[in-house]
Design a protein around this motif. Structure first.
Motif, PDB file in Angstrom:
ATOM      1  N   ASP A 141       0.787  -1.229   0.000  1.00 29.67           N
ATOM      2  CA  ASP A 141       0.000   0.000   0.000  1.00 29.67           C
ATOM      3  C   ASP A 141       0.820   1.281   0.000  1.00 29.67           C
ATOM      4  O   ASP A 141       0.369   2.304  -0.500  1.00 29.67           O
ATOM      5  N   GLU A 142       1.988   1.256   0.618  1.00 28.49           N
ATOM      6  CA  GLU A 142       2.754   2.504   0.739  1.00 28.49           C
ATOM      7  C   GLU A 142       4.202   2.247   1.135  1.00 28.49           C
ATOM      8  O   GLU A 142       4.564   1.149   1.553  1.00 28.49           O
ATOM      9  N   LEU A 143       5.005   3.299   1.014  1.00 31.11           N
ATOM     10  CA  LEU A 143       6.360   3.344   1.539  1.00 31.11           C
ATOM     11  C   LEU A 143       6.305   4.318   2.709  1.00 31.11           C
ATOM     12  O   LEU A 143       5.964   5.484   2.539  1.00 31.11           O
ATOM     13  N   SER A 144       6.575   3.830   3.925  1.00 24.56           N
ATOM     14  CA  SER A 144       6.507   4.654   5.128  1.00 24.56           C
ATOM     15  C   SER A 144       7.913   4.930   5.632  1.00 24.56           C
ATOM     16  O   SER A 144       8.744   4.025   5.678  1.00 24.56           O
ATOM     17  N   ILE A 145       8.151   6.187   6.012  1.00 26.13           N
ATOM     18  CA  ILE A 145       9.461   6.574   6.510  1.00 26.13           C
ATOM     19  C   ILE A 145       9.287   7.318   7.821  1.00 26.13           C
ATOM     20  O   ILE A 145       8.475   8.242   7.918  1.00 26.13           O
ATOM     21  N   VAL A 146      10.025   6.886   8.838  1.00 31.15           N
ATOM     22  CA  VAL A 146      10.110   7.591  10.112  1.00 31.15           C
ATOM     23  C   VAL A 146      11.583   7.918  10.295  1.00 31.15           C
ATOM     24  O   VAL A 146      12.429   7.028  10.238  1.00 31.15           O
ATOM     25  N   CYS A 147      11.881   9.212  10.486  1.00 27.07           N
ATOM     26  CA  CYS A 147      13.273   9.636  10.620  1.00 27.07           C
ATOM     27  C   CYS A 147      13.327  10.985  11.319  1.00 27.07           C
ATOM     28  O   CYS A 147      12.292  11.650  11.473  1.00 27.07           O
ATOM     29  N   PRO A 148      14.535  11.408  11.745  1.00 30.47           N
ATOM     30  CA  PRO A 148      14.635  12.755  12.299  1.00 30.47           C
ATOM     31  C   PRO A 148      14.145  13.776  11.270  1.00 30.47           C
ATOM     32  O   PRO A 148      14.304  13.591  10.064  1.00 30.47           O
ATOM     33  N   GLU A 149      13.551  14.855  11.763  1.00 33.26           N
ATOM     34  CA  GLU A 149      13.055  15.886  10.852  1.00 33.26           C
ATOM     35  C   GLU A 149      14.205  16.446  10.032  1.00 33.26           C
ATOM     36  O   GLU A 149      15.213  16.870  10.591  1.00 33.26           O
ATOM     37  N   PRO A 150      14.060  16.437   8.713  1.00 32.36           N
ATOM     38  CA  PRO A 150      15.091  17.060   7.881  1.00 32.36           C
ATOM     39  C   PRO A 150      15.011  18.580   8.026  1.00 32.36           C
ATOM     40  O   PRO A 150      14.002  19.125   8.483  1.00 32.36           O
ATOM     41  N   ALA A 151      16.075  19.278   7.645  1.00 35.41           N
ATOM     42  CA  ALA A 151      16.107  20.741   7.742  1.00 35.41           C
ATOM     43  C   ALA A 151      14.960  21.355   6.949  1.00 35.41           C
ATOM     44  O   ALA A 151      14.326  22.313   7.379  1.00 35.41           O
ATOM     45  N   THR A 152      14.671  20.786   5.794  1.00 35.31           N
ATOM     46  CA  THR A 152      13.545  21.226   4.963  1.00 35.31           C
ATOM     47  C   THR A 152      12.653  20.021   4.735  1.00 35.31           C
ATOM     48  O   THR A 152      13.133  18.979   4.290  1.00 35.31           O
ATOM     49  N   LEU A 153      11.371  20.162   5.069  1.00 34.12           N
ATOM     50  CA  LEU A 153      10.466  19.030   4.859  1.00 34.12           C
ATOM     51  C   LEU A 153      10.308  18.755   3.370  1.00 34.12           C
ATOM     52  O   LEU A 153      10.194  19.685   2.566  1.00 34.12           O
ATOM     53  N   PRO A 154      10.303  17.489   3.001  1.00 35.53           N
ATOM     54  CA  PRO A 154      10.155  17.129   1.594  1.00 35.53           C
ATOM     55  C   PRO A 154       8.739  17.417   1.106  1.00 35.53           C
ATOM     56  O   PRO A 154       7.818  17.605   1.896  1.00 35.53           O
ATOM     57  N   ASN A 155       8.588  17.448  -0.192  1.00 33.44           N
ATOM     58  CA  ASN A 155       7.293  17.705  -0.813  1.00 33.44           C
ATOM     59  C   ASN A 155       6.525  16.389  -0.968  1.00 33.44           C
ATOM     60  O   ASN A 155       6.207  15.966  -2.072  1.00 33.44           O
ATOM     61  N   VAL A 156       6.292  15.725   0.156  1.00 34.07           N
ATOM     62  CA  VAL A 156       5.503  14.490   0.208  1.00 34.07           C
ATOM     63  C   VAL A 156       4.593  14.578   1.425  1.00 34.07           C
ATOM     64  O   VAL A 156       4.750  15.455   2.268  1.00 34.07           O
ATOM     65  N   LYS A 157       3.650  13.673   1.521  1.00 33.13           N
ATOM     66  CA  LYS A 157       2.717  13.669   2.653  1.00 33.13           C
ATOM     67  C   LYS A 157       3.472  13.300   3.926  1.00 33.13           C
ATOM     68  O   LYS A 157       3.954  12.180   4.066  1.00 33.13           O
ATOM     69  N   CYS A 158       3.585  14.278   4.851  1.00 38.75           N
ATOM     70  CA  CYS A 158       4.353  14.079   6.090  1.00 38.75           C
ATOM     71  C   CYS A 158       3.629  14.709   7.268  1.00 38.75           C
ATOM     72  O   CYS A 158       2.880  15.669   7.111  1.00 38.75           O
ATOM     73  N   GLU A 159       3.900  14.160   8.444  1.00 38.45           N
ATOM     74  CA  GLU A 159       3.510  14.777   9.707  1.00 38.45           C
ATOM     75  C   GLU A 159       4.783  14.946  10.516  1.00 38.45           C
ATOM     76  O   GLU A 159       5.491  13.975  10.771  1.00 38.45           O
ATOM     77  N   ALA A 160       5.057  16.184  10.918  1.00 36.06           N
ATOM     78  CA  ALA A 160       6.281  16.486  11.661  1.00 36.06           C
ATOM     79  C   ALA A 160       5.969  16.686  13.139  1.00 36.06           C
ATOM     80  O   ALA A 160       4.814  16.749  13.545  1.00 36.06           O
ATOM     81  N   GLY A 161       7.014  16.785  13.936  1.00 33.06           N
ATOM     82  CA  GLY A 161       6.867  17.105  15.349  1.00 33.06           C
ATOM     83  C   GLY A 161       6.674  15.918  16.270  1.00 33.06           C
ATOM     84  O   GLY A 161       6.288  16.086  17.417  1.00 33.06           O
ATOM     85  N   TRP A 162       6.964  14.714  15.806  1.00 39.38           N
ATOM     86  CA  TRP A 162       6.791  13.518  16.631  1.00 39.38           C
ATOM     87  C   TRP A 162       7.980  13.327  17.569  1.00 39.38           C
ATOM     88  O   TRP A 162       9.102  13.717  17.269  1.00 39.38           O
ATOM     89  N   ALA A 163       7.728  12.719  18.702  1.00 39.93           N
ATOM     90  CA  ALA A 163       8.767  12.321  19.644  1.00 39.93           C
ATOM     91  C   ALA A 163       8.883  10.801  19.594  1.00 39.93           C
ATOM     92  O   ALA A 163       7.972  10.114  19.137  1.00 39.93           O
ATOM     93  N   ALA A 164      10.012  10.282  20.073  1.00 43.70           N
ATOM     94  CA  ALA A 164      10.203   8.828  20.086  1.00 43.70           C
ATOM     95  C   ALA A 164      10.716   8.386  21.449  1.00 43.70           C
ATOM     96  O   ALA A 164      11.548   9.053  22.060  1.00 43.70           O
ATOM     97  N   LEU A 165      10.196   7.261  21.905  1.00 43.59           N
ATOM     98  CA  LEU A 165      10.669   6.607  23.113  1.00 43.59           C
ATOM     99  C   LEU A 165      11.331   5.299  22.706  1.00 43.59           C
ATOM    100  O   LEU A 165      10.815   4.579  21.852  1.00 43.59           O
ATOM    101  N   LYS A 166      12.451   4.994  23.328  1.00 44.39           N
ATOM    102  CA  LYS A 166      13.178   3.767  23.001  1.00 44.39           C
ATOM    103  C   LYS A 166      13.189   2.856  24.215  1.00 44.39           C
ATOM    104  O   LYS A 166      13.603   3.252  25.302  1.00 44.39           O
ATOM    105  N   LEU A 167      12.714   1.648  24.028  1.00 49.06           N
ATOM    106  CA  LEU A 167      12.846   0.614  25.062  1.00 49.06           C
ATOM    107  C   LEU A 167      14.273   0.094  25.008  1.00 49.06           C
ATOM    108  O   LEU A 167      14.777  -0.268  23.950  1.00 49.06           O
TER     109      LEU A 167
END
Length: 85
Positions: free
Chosen positions: A40-66
């Motif tokens: 259905d899709e290619l999903s990417i989770v990564c640190p926010e780039p300096a300039t957001l790409p011109n694709v469907k994105c949601e920024a401002g997420w935090a991550a917790l690591k076990l």
């Protein structure tokens, strides 16, 4: 089992691309990068780039690591982590 987690320092972006799109070159490296392709899709989770790409994105997420590693035989790790949250 005692679970320990930590807050990762970066802010993250979650992006959704078409399933047949190539993996983009703008993905920054960091303490967490996830690239997942399904039918259905290619999903990417990564640190926010300096300039957001011109694709469907949601920024401002935090991550917790076990803190692991966890043996493959251990069950209920996610449930044990989510209940207190």
């Amino acid at each position: 089992m005692t679970l320990t987690f930590r807050h990762l320092p970066d802010r993250y972006v979650v992006c959704r691309l078409a399933s047949d799109d190539p993996i983009p070159s703008w993905i920054p490296t960091g303490s967490l990068v996830s690239i997942t392709r399904t039918q259905d899709e290619l999903s990417i989770v990564c640190p926010e780039p300096a300039t957001l790409p011109n694709v469907k994105c949601e920024a401002g997420w935090a991550a917790l690591k076990l803190e692991g590693p966890f043996p493959f035989t251990v069950t209920g790790v996610l449930s044990s982590f989510l209940v207190p949250l």
